[in-house]
Design a protein around this motif. Structure first.
Motif, PDB file in Angstrom:
ATOM      1  N   SER A 162       0.810  -1.217   0.000  1.00  0.00           N
ATOM      2  CA  SER A 162       0.000   0.000   0.000  1.00  0.00           C
ATOM      3  C   SER A 162       0.844   1.269   0.000  1.00  0.00           C
ATOM      4  O   SER A 162       0.317   2.367   0.217  1.00  0.00           O
ATOM      5  N   ALA A 163       2.151   1.150  -0.269  1.00  0.00           N
ATOM      6  CA  ALA A 163       3.038   2.314  -0.303  1.00  0.00           C
ATOM      7  C   ALA A 163       2.775   3.155  -1.559  1.00  0.00           C
ATOM      8  O   ALA A 163       2.213   2.679  -2.552  1.00  0.00           O
ATOM      9  N   ARG A 164       3.208   4.390  -1.515  1.00  0.00           N
ATOM     10  CA  ARG A 164       2.923   5.344  -2.598  1.00  0.00           C
ATOM     11  C   ARG A 164       3.392   4.851  -3.963  1.00  0.00           C
ATOM     12  O   ARG A 164       2.655   4.929  -4.956  1.00  0.00           O
ATOM     13  N   LEU A 165       4.618   4.380  -4.036  1.00  0.00           N
ATOM     14  CA  LEU A 165       5.189   3.998  -5.330  1.00  0.00           C
ATOM     15  C   LEU A 165       4.409   2.856  -5.958  1.00  0.00           C
ATOM     16  O   LEU A 165       4.116   2.873  -7.164  1.00  0.00           O
ATOM     17  N   ASN A 166       4.033   1.866  -5.159  1.00  0.00           N
ATOM     18  CA  ASN A 166       3.305   0.724  -5.693  1.00  0.00           C
ATOM     19  C   ASN A 166       1.876   1.100  -6.077  1.00  0.00           C
ATOM     20  O   ASN A 166       1.355   0.647  -7.104  1.00  0.00           O
TER      21      ASN A 166
END
Length: 492
Positions: free
Chosen positions: A328-332
């Motif tokens: 759920s991180a920004r990059l992904n």
């Protein structure tokens, strides 16, 4: 006839058990299921309470020769895990002989003064013990996992390979061929090619971190039996080692056993570890590794970064979790969930004793290589210029703290964590306050750490893929010079 009857009986019994289980399941389901309240999968489950982590106490004592021992009692199962940690690894490989430390560790169970490789394997298998050995950047290790009732027998084998290896020529050539095969195989993997190129470009070929930990084809062919014996005799000393014991034992039980097998191990003068300069990155630049007809491009972006003992480490853990450390991180969310460019995009801080690196990585479809680079740089710049949200911050901190107990479940895991603490000069009680320190990180800390540790304007950007299809698009971005690198890691 008797055999047929037994087979028929077993079959009938199995079928009856299956029928009974199905009926029981149906009855249970009819009592517990509520068809009037269907489960709504669009609603994310609420996060649970933060766990209370009771860390095991580490007992410290020494043998008569000064060899340090760290022991943790773990009485849930009659198992004992022992880890001999040597405080030297691939960072001190001889110049031009990359892979010496890991090759030395690989050879420990290939023959001793009293056993050959087959006899070692038979002896450990007879008591069901597991032996292992290896080397990392900052340390080497020998491991043992055994049932407590076989501890004395297993310890004798463990001590034998740790203290009496002979590095037999025949077995050495067998291991060398195996290692060379793995080195050749990595030339077929775009991910590995990008990682190797990144390491050499960031650190340079004279820095230990700039060469593969398992060596290159050239270095692996050049390592001799004398090189292995010299590495062993130089660094495998009692004053350069620590024994870690975790399991169903006490100090009073282990002390005589360890003294018997390791009490006479000699100490020695350990060479001082050299310091190495890391080349400065004057500006962002692209380096392309050609893999013709590749369906995907592997992106590997970053630069050098902090050591494990850095005061910025805790903040970097939270920062990384928000930027690219989880699904759920920004990059992904950007590259996978929103754009559909990749199956997964990640970031990490690889913090070692003598420094480390920050990297952002993903395999993306070839035709969106340039578009993916745009999104990578967008997220790297955004984390520096905008505060993360309170929701992002709290979710990241909870994720880190809630996962922590899972890393202390087994004796092997506990021994590994203690070994890591030891090699990185961290105190025994480091994880006792780890959760509190994570919880104390603020939005301001995240931004300040991002501004300090992530620099998109001075970054090495490696792309392994089909140059003919991606080079023009990358050049059109005007984000930095575009260079071609060839071979395993060397620029053309």
């Amino acid at each position: 006839m008797i055999k047929m009857n037994k087979t028929l009986l077993n079959t009938v019994t199995f079928l009856l058990l299956m029928i009974f289980s199905a009926c029981a399941g149906a009855e249970y389901g009819s009592k517990t299921a509520d068809s009037s309240m269907p489960f709504d999968r669009t609603i994310q489950p609420t996060e649970g309470r933060l766990p209370n982590l009771a860390l095991p106490a580490i007992q410290n004592f020494s043998l008569s020769n000064g060899l340090e021992v760290k022991l943790v009692e773990h009485h849930e199962l009659p198992l004992v895990d022992i880890r001999l940690v040597i405080k030297s690894g691939s960072f001190v490989d001889p110049a031009g002989k990359a892979g010496t430390a890991s090759f030395t560790a690989d050879m420990l169970d290939e023959g001793t003064t009293t056993r050959d490789a087959f006899e070692i394997a038979d002896a450990k298998d007879y008591v069901g013990a597991r032996l292992g050995s290896g080397s990392g950047w900052d340390g080497s290790f020998v491991t043992l996992s055994t049932l407590k009732k076989h501890l004395n027998t297993s310890m004798e084998i463990f001590a034998d390979i740790s203290l009496n290896p002979t590095f037999p020529t025949k077995d050495m050539e067998k291991i060398r061929e195996r290692r060379l095969t793995r080195i050749l195989q990595r030339k077929d993997r775009p991910i590995t090619l990008a990682a190797l190129a990144f390491a050499e470009l960031v650190y340079g070929d004279s820095h230990p971190y700039g060469t593969p930990i398992n060596g290159t084809e050239e270095s692996m062919k050049s390592i001799t039996q004398s090189d292995l014996k010299n590495y062993y005799s130089t660094y495998y000393k009692s004053n350069n080692a620590t024994l870690i014991v975790v399991g169903d034992v006490t100090e009073s039980e282990m002390l005589p056993i360890l003294e018997k097998h390791f009490g006479s191990w000699e100490s020695g003068m350990i060479p001082e570890t050299m310091n190495y300069d890391v080349p400065e990155i004057s500006e962002t630049a692209f380096y392309l590794v050609d893999k013709p007809d590749a369906a995907q491009s592997y992106l590997y972006f970053g630069h050098n970064s902090i050591s494990r003992a850095s005061e910025d480490y805790i903040n970097s853990v939270v920062l990384n979790m928000i930027l690219g450390g989880q699904f759920s991180a920004r990059l992904n969310l950007n590259l996978r969930e929103d754009k559909g460019y990749t199956y997964g995009a990640r970031t990490s801080f690889s913090a070692r004793k003598s420094g480390g690196s920050f990297s952002a990585r993903a395999s993306v479809k070839t035709d969106v290589t340039d578009s993916s680079i745009v999104e990578f740089l967008y997220e790297l710049r955004r984390i520096r210029s905008e505060h993360v949200t309170l929701e992002e911050l709290e979710h990241a901190k909870k994720s880190i703290v809630q996962r922590l107990p899972l890393t202390f479940e087994t004796p092997s895991q506990i021994a590994g964590i203690i070994g890591s603490q030891l090699l990185n000069d961290l105190p025994d009680d480091y994880y006792s306050t780890y959760g509190e320190k994570i919880q104390a990180v603020t939005m301001q800390d995240v931004m300040a750490t991002a501004q300090k540790l992530i620099d998109p304007e001075h970054m090495t950007l490696v792309i392994s893929g089909d140059i003919a299809q991606v080079k023009e698009g990358i050049e059109s971005l005007n984000e930095g010079s575009v260079n071609i690198v060839g071979g395993e890691t060397m620029p053309e």
